[in-house]
Motif scaffolding. Structure first.
Motif, PDB file in Angstrom:
ATOM      1  N   VAL A 207      -3.882 -15.736   6.399  1.00 57.85           N
ATOM      2  CA  VAL A 207      -3.247 -14.654   5.638  1.00 57.85           C
ATOM      3  C   VAL A 207      -3.682 -13.298   6.172  1.00 57.85           C
ATOM      4  O   VAL A 207      -2.862 -12.384   6.331  1.00 57.85           O
ATOM      5  CB  VAL A 207      -3.573 -14.783   4.132  1.00 57.85           C
ATOM      6  CG1 VAL A 207      -3.112 -13.521   3.374  1.00 57.85           C
ATOM      7  CG2 VAL A 207      -2.910 -16.020   3.542  1.00 57.85           C
ATOM      8  N   ASN A 208      -4.977 -13.156   6.446  1.00 59.40           N
ATOM      9  CA  ASN A 208      -5.464 -11.875   6.986  1.00 59.40           C
ATOM     10  C   ASN A 208      -4.808 -11.551   8.326  1.00 59.40           C
ATOM     11  O   ASN A 208      -4.477 -10.392   8.597  1.00 59.40           O
ATOM     12  CB  ASN A 208      -6.989 -11.922   7.143  1.00 59.40           C
ATOM     13  CG  ASN A 208      -7.719 -11.814   5.820  1.00 59.40           C
ATOM     14  OD1 ASN A 208      -7.201 -11.250   4.859  1.00 59.40           O
ATOM     15  ND2 ASN A 208      -8.919 -12.357   5.748  1.00 59.40           N
ATOM     16  N   GLN A 209      -4.599 -12.582   9.140  1.00 58.10           N
ATOM     17  CA  GLN A 209      -3.945 -12.355  10.424  1.00 58.10           C
ATOM     18  C   GLN A 209      -2.478 -11.976  10.226  1.00 58.10           C
ATOM     19  O   GLN A 209      -1.943 -11.097  10.911  1.00 58.10           O
ATOM     20  CB  GLN A 209      -4.040 -13.617  11.288  1.00 58.10           C
ATOM     21  CG  GLN A 209      -3.455 -13.442  12.688  1.00 58.10           C
ATOM     22  CD  GLN A 209      -4.162 -12.360  13.480  1.00 58.10           C
ATOM     23  OE1 GLN A 209      -5.388 -12.401  13.641  1.00 58.10           O
ATOM     24  NE2 GLN A 209      -3.421 -11.376  13.982  1.00 58.10           N
ATOM     25  N   ALA A 210      -1.831 -12.641   9.273  1.00 63.30           N
ATOM     26  CA  ALA A 210      -0.437 -12.329   8.982  1.00 63.30           C
ATOM     27  C   ALA A 210      -0.285 -10.901   8.458  1.00 63.30           C
ATOM     28  O   ALA A 210       0.667 -10.191   8.804  1.00 63.30           O
ATOM     29  CB  ALA A 210       0.129 -13.331   7.975  1.00 63.30           C
ATOM     30  N   VAL A 211      -1.212 -10.467   7.626  1.00 66.67           N
ATOM     31  CA  VAL A 211      -1.187  -9.093   7.112  1.00 66.67           C
ATOM     32  C   VAL A 211      -1.356  -8.098   8.256  1.00 66.67           C
ATOM     33  O   VAL A 211      -0.634  -7.090   8.339  1.00 66.67           O
ATOM     34  CB  VAL A 211      -2.288  -8.888   6.044  1.00 66.67           C
ATOM     35  CG1 VAL A 211      -2.468  -7.396   5.727  1.00 66.67           C
ATOM     36  CG2 VAL A 211      -1.942  -9.658   4.776  1.00 66.67           C
ATOM     37  N   ALA A 212      -2.295  -8.374   9.146  1.00 65.05           N
ATOM     38  CA  ALA A 212      -2.523  -7.485  10.288  1.00 65.05           C
ATOM     39  C   ALA A 212      -1.284  -7.415  11.181  1.00 65.05           C
ATOM     40  O   ALA A 212      -0.889  -6.338  11.646  1.00 65.05           O
ATOM     41  CB  ALA A 212      -3.731  -7.963  11.091  1.00 65.05           C
ATOM     42  N   ASP A 213      -0.650  -8.562  11.409  1.00 68.15           N
ATOM     43  CA  ASP A 213       0.558  -8.593  12.241  1.00 68.15           C
ATOM     44  C   ASP A 213       1.709  -7.847  11.570  1.00 68.15           C
ATOM     45  O   ASP A 213       2.474  -7.131  12.222  1.00 68.15           O
ATOM     46  CB  ASP A 213       0.969 -10.042  12.523  1.00 68.15           C
ATOM     47  CG  ASP A 213      -0.016 -10.772  13.422  1.00 68.15           C
ATOM     48  OD1 ASP A 213      -0.807 -10.091  14.110  1.00 68.15           O
ATOM     49  OD2 ASP A 213       0.001 -12.024  13.426  1.00 68.15           O
TER      50      ASP A 213
ATOM     51  N   ALA B  92       0.847  -1.198   0.000  1.00 65.89           N
ATOM     52  CA  ALA B  92       0.000   0.000   0.000  1.00 65.89           C
ATOM     53  C   ALA B  92       0.877   1.241   0.000  1.00 65.89           C
ATOM     54  O   ALA B  92       2.062   1.205   0.333  1.00 65.89           O
ATOM     55  CB  ALA B  92      -0.924  -0.005   1.211  1.00 65.89           C
ATOM     56  N   SER B  93       0.273   2.365  -0.352  1.00 68.44           N
ATOM     57  CA  SER B  93       1.031   3.617  -0.478  1.00 68.44           C
ATOM     58  C   SER B  93       1.430   4.215   0.863  1.00 68.44           C
ATOM     59  O   SER B  93       2.202   5.170   0.901  1.00 68.44           O
ATOM     60  CB  SER B  93       0.204   4.644  -1.268  1.00 68.44           C
ATOM     61  OG  SER B  93      -1.038   4.882  -0.624  1.00 68.44           O
ATOM     62  N   ASN B  94       0.914   3.678   1.964  1.00 69.47           N
ATOM     63  CA  ASN B  94       1.244   4.219   3.291  1.00 69.47           C
ATOM     64  C   ASN B  94       2.270   3.380   4.041  1.00 69.47           C
ATOM     65  O   ASN B  94       2.419   3.502   5.250  1.00 69.47           O
ATOM     66  CB  ASN B  94      -0.027   4.346   4.133  1.00 69.47           C
ATOM     67  CG  ASN B  94      -0.668   2.996   4.436  1.00 69.47           C
ATOM     68  OD1 ASN B  94      -0.288   1.970   3.863  1.00 69.47           O
ATOM     69  ND2 ASN B  94      -1.647   2.989   5.324  1.00 69.47           N
ATOM     70  N   GLY B  95       2.976   2.505   3.300  1.00 76.82           N
ATOM     71  CA  GLY B  95       4.022   1.715   3.938  1.00 76.82           C
ATOM     72  C   GLY B  95       3.549   0.457   4.619  1.00 76.82           C
ATOM     73  O   GLY B  95       4.257  -0.092   5.467  1.00 76.82           O
ATOM     74  N   THR B  96       2.362  -0.025   4.269  1.00 80.51           N
ATOM     75  CA  THR B  96       1.839  -1.260   4.842  1.00 80.51           C
ATOM     76  C   THR B  96       1.554  -2.268   3.724  1.00 80.51           C
ATOM     77  O   THR B  96       1.756  -1.983   2.542  1.00 80.51           O
ATOM     78  CB  THR B  96       0.543  -1.009   5.631  1.00 80.51           C
ATOM     79  OG1 THR B  96      -0.463  -0.488   4.736  1.00 80.51           O
ATOM     80  CG2 THR B  96       0.772  -0.005   6.758  1.00 80.51           C
ATOM     81  N   VAL B  97       1.080  -3.447   4.110  1.00 74.40           N
ATOM     82  CA  VAL B  97       0.672  -4.489   3.169  1.00 74.40           C
ATOM     83  C   VAL B  97      -0.838  -4.486   3.095  1.00 74.40           C
ATOM     84  O   VAL B  97      -1.524  -4.316   4.108  1.00 74.40           O
ATOM     85  CB  VAL B  97       1.192  -5.869   3.629  1.00 74.40           C
ATOM     86  CG1 VAL B  97       0.645  -6.979   2.730  1.00 74.40           C
ATOM     87  CG2 VAL B  97       2.716  -5.888   3.630  1.00 74.40           C
ATOM     88  N   SER B  98      -1.375  -4.698   1.890  1.00 74.54           N
ATOM     89  CA  SER B  98      -2.826  -4.681   1.722  1.00 74.54           C
ATOM     90  C   SER B  98      -3.282  -5.896   0.914  1.00 74.54           C
ATOM     91  O   SER B  98      -2.559  -6.381   0.044  1.00 74.54           O
ATOM     92  CB  SER B  98      -3.258  -3.401   1.003  1.00 74.54           C
ATOM     93  OG  SER B  98      -4.669  -3.361   0.851  1.00 74.54           O
ATOM     94  N   VAL B  99      -4.471  -6.397   1.241  1.00 77.18           N
ATOM     95  CA  VAL B  99      -5.074  -7.473   0.447  1.00 77.18           C
ATOM     96  C   VAL B  99      -5.666  -6.832  -0.809  1.00 77.18           C
ATOM     97  O   VAL B  99      -6.639  -6.096  -0.745  1.00 77.18           O
ATOM     98  CB  VAL B  99      -6.163  -8.219   1.240  1.00 77.18           C
ATOM     99  CG1 VAL B  99      -6.820  -9.294   0.362  1.00 77.18           C
ATOM    100  CG2 VAL B  99      -5.584  -8.852   2.499  1.00 77.18           C
ATOM    101  N   ARG B 100      -5.062  -7.123  -1.943  1.00 75.81           N
ATOM    102  CA  ARG B 100      -5.498  -6.523  -3.218  1.00 75.81           C
ATOM    103  C   ARG B 100      -6.604  -7.340  -3.872  1.00 75.81           C
ATOM    104  O   ARG B 100      -7.562  -6.802  -4.433  1.00 75.81           O
ATOM    105  CB  ARG B 100      -4.309  -6.411  -4.166  1.00 75.81           C
ATOM    106  CG  ARG B 100      -4.593  -5.627  -5.450  1.00 75.81           C
ATOM    107  CD  ARG B 100      -3.461  -5.796  -6.439  1.00 75.81           C
ATOM    108  NE  ARG B 100      -3.446  -7.140  -7.000  1.00 75.81           N
ATOM    109  CZ  ARG B 100      -4.163  -7.509  -8.070  1.00 75.81           C
ATOM    110  NH1 ARG B 100      -4.937  -6.624  -8.679  1.00 75.81           N
ATOM    111  NH2 ARG B 100      -4.096  -8.735  -8.519  1.00 75.81           N
ATOM    112  N   ASP B 101      -6.482  -8.662  -3.823  1.00 72.91           N
ATOM    113  CA  ASP B 101      -7.460  -9.542  -4.463  1.00 72.91           C
ATOM    114  C   ASP B 101      -7.633 -10.788  -3.596  1.00 72.91           C
ATOM    115  O   ASP B 101      -6.890 -11.760  -3.718  1.00 72.91           O
ATOM    116  CB  ASP B 101      -6.978  -9.916  -5.868  1.00 72.91           C
ATOM    117  CG  ASP B 101      -8.042 -10.667  -6.660  1.00 72.91           C
ATOM    118  OD1 ASP B 101      -9.062 -11.073  -6.072  1.00 72.91           O
ATOM    119  OD2 ASP B 101      -7.844 -10.873  -7.879  1.00 72.91           O
ATOM    120  N   ALA B 102      -8.623 -10.753  -2.715  1.00 72.60           N
ATOM    121  CA  ALA B 102      -8.850 -11.862  -1.779  1.00 72.60           C
ATOM    122  C   ALA B 102      -9.207 -13.156  -2.499  1.00 72.60           C
ATOM    123  O   ALA B 102      -8.978 -14.251  -1.965  1.00 72.60           O
ATOM    124  CB  ALA B 102      -9.956 -11.487  -0.797  1.00 72.60           C
TER     125      ALA B 102
END
Length: 211
Positions: free
Chosen positions: A152-158, A131-141
């Motif tokens: 995966v969602n938990q890993a992204v949040a962590d 993502a543009s703010n320096g994080t990871v985002s789910v683009r296509d679930a």
């Protein structure tokens, strides 16, 4: 006598007017971000061997020659006379950006392990992006197998929690907590710059693009 009495007062006033301008060291921050990011995503370049001295380091080589003594005029030109007078320099030296504290390295280790074990495959498939703010985002679930989505969602949040924590920690560790936003911006660009071909990222307007 009256002319000389005004000199100390003028010196004090001049000292009070001098301000130290500590600016954000963008070049140093970029180097630190590159080192951190490429270790997380597994693309840290191999260290280069140290270059040997041109004279081979042998006694009698050019490196062992003594420099001629400086003339008084040359020496005087290198002295900060304002500092000698107690006024100090108005220009602050650029600080380095340190990422070697135990807290930062612990976060980096967690992020690298998580990326390799849970996130890399999802970047390869196009499910995730930077993502543009320096994080990871789910683009296509839809690209994430149903059985893996919770993990995966938990890993992204962590990963995002650690990302946000490290931007703050780097600023605090370098004694400038006000730099957190600028640190984030530098890292945001670096995640994209270090991304592999085929991975997705958001541009400044939020649109997804493939590298």
């Amino acid at each position: 006598m009256r002319r000389w009495m005004g000199v100390p007062v003028a010196a004090v006033m001049l000292t009070a007017c001098v301000t130290i301008n500590v600016y954000f060291p963008a070049a140093e921050a970029k180097e630190a971000a590159k080192e951190f990011v490429e270790k997380v995503i597994g693309d840290t370049p191999a260290a280069q061997p140290d270059a040997k001295p041109a004279d081979g380091g042998k006694p009698g080589g050019s490196a062992s020659l003594q420099r001629p003594s400086l003339q008084w005029g040359q020496l005087a030109s290198r002295i900060d006379w304002w500092s000698v007078a107690g006024i100090g320099s108005a220009r602050a030296q650029s600080p380095d950006i340190s990422i070697k504290t135990p807290a930062i390295q612990a976060i980096q280790s967690r992020m690298a392990q998580r990326f390799d074990s849970q996130l890399r495959a999802q970047f390869d498939s196009g499910a995730l992006g930077f993502a543009s703010n320096g994080t990871v985002s789910v683009r296509d679930a839809a690209k994430i197998p149903l059985s893996d989505r919770v993990g995966v969602n938990q890993a992204v949040a962590d990963q995002n929690r650690d990302s946000n924590a490290v931007y703050k920690e780097i600023a605090v560790a370098n004694n400038h907590p006000e730099w957190e936003g600028q640190i984030r911006q530098v890292f945001s660009r670096q995640w994209i710059e270090s991304a592999k071909g085929g991975w997705w990222y958001q541009d400044g307007g939020g649109a997804w693009k493939q590298k």
